[in-house]
Design an enzyme around this catalytic site. Structure first.
Site, mmCIF file in Angstrom:
data_model
loop_
_atom_site.group_PDB
_atom_site.id
_atom_site.type_symbol
_atom_site.label_atom_id
_atom_site.label_comp_id
_atom_site.label_asym_id
_atom_site.label_seq_id
_atom_site.Cartn_x
_atom_site.Cartn_y
_atom_site.Cartn_z
ATOM 1 N N LYS A 1 66.961 53.350 56.446
ATOM 2 C CA LYS A 1 67.383 54.588 55.794
ATOM 3 C C LYS A 1 67.160 54.478 54.292
ATOM 4 O O LYS A 1 66.891 53.401 53.759
ATOM 5 C CB LYS A 1 68.871 54.866 56.056
ATOM 6 C CG LYS A 1 69.268 54.970 57.519
ATOM 7 C CD LYS A 1 68.660 56.168 58.218
ATOM 8 C CE LYS A 1 68.996 56.172 59.705
ATOM 9 N NZ LYS A 1 68.261 57.243 60.422
ATOM 10 N N SER B 1 63.035 59.580 62.050
ATOM 11 C CA SER B 1 64.158 59.843 61.145
ATOM 12 C C SER B 1 63.820 59.630 59.668
ATOM 13 O O SER B 1 64.556 60.084 58.802
ATOM 14 C CB SER B 1 65.346 58.953 61.514
ATOM 15 O OG SER B 1 65.066 57.594 61.244
#
Length: 266
Positions: free
Chosen positions: A122, A77
């Site tokens: 993230k 990701s």
């Protein structure tokens, strides 16, 4: 005469002078500084080696708890920068004695009750008060009215987002996205959930500063200057009728997050 004189001189030199009195002991000899360690070593199996290893383990535990903690990347990701299997060092003091997370920082946070279970990694796209929109006429994100060129770290072939959104980030929270947008479960996937996909700053564990493994991929994670022009919020309110939905090929659950190195694969 010569013999007698020499004998007398020898006798005088053999007796201590008044100024050279033998020193008296001032007291009992002090115990060596390592005596306590030696005492412990006598009672611990393995002796000094075991004591040294235990001290090193305690130091590493304190370091991991309060300063630096390793995390393993379990998914793609955050590609292209962070690959599956990479180990990163997270600076847990980065936001403790100064400013909070900034746009562009890669952060690890506890996503339990927000994104799923476990820890996630993230990139911060919006901080408290920011107005984040996707997308402008050229398909780029806009933060506080400024278009952001994310091409330096976005996964090749990915668009900034296939999900349109228009949000204002509440104070004390973050809007986060993965660099591999088509394979990331992030704030976009929870726009309609309680909290609107925002991550409370209090849930941030720290900032990922280094890739330390594998050695061939080791590097410092710099903050890109792509968001530097975003400046202050442009004062827009939260948009009504935000287009929600899920990102294409988004990972579910903790698969989009970072796991602790210790037992991360369990």
């Amino acid at each position: 005469m010569d013999t007698e004189a020499q004998h007398t001189e020898r006798d005088r030199s053999s007796r201590p002078s008044d100024s050279e009195q033998p020193s008296e002991p001032e007291g009992p000899e002090e115990r060596s500084r390592s005596a306590f360690t030696g005492w412990i070593a006598r009672w611990v199996p393995g002796g000094r080696i075991t004591v040294t290893l235990l001290a090193l383990l305690a130091f590493l535990l304190l370091l991991s708890t309060f300063v630096l903690q390793p995390f393993q990347i379990p998914s793609g990701s955050m590609e292209r920068g962070l690959r599956i299997g990479d180990r990163v060092l997270v600076n847990k003091l980065a936001y403790r004695f100064g400013d909070g997370p900034r746009r562009g920082d890669v952060v690890v946070f506890d996503g339990t009750g927000l994104f799923g279970h476990g820890d996630y990694i993230k990139r911060v796209v919006g901080v408290g008060g920011d107005h984040v929109v996707c997308c402008d006429k050229e398909g780029r994100l806009r933060v506080n009215g400024q278009s952001v060129d994310e091409s330096a770290f976005l996964h090749p072939g990915d668009r900034p987002s296939t999900v349109p959104f228009d949000v204002v980030v509440p104070d004390g929270t973050l809007f986060v996205l993965g660099d591999h947008r088509s394979a990331s479960s992030d704030s976009r996937d929870h726009l309609g959930s309680p909290g609107g996909g925002m991550v409370p700053v209090d849930e941030v564990i720290g900032r990922a500063d280094w890739i330390v493994w594998p050695f061939g991929h080791a590097t410092h994670l710099d903050r890109p200057d792509a968001y530097a022009r975003a400046g202050e919020a442009d004062g827009a309110g939260t948009a009504d009728g935000v287009s929600g939905g899920t990102a294409g090929a988004a990972l579910d659950g903790a698969a989009g997050g970072a796991r602790r190195s210790e037992g991360a694969d369990g």
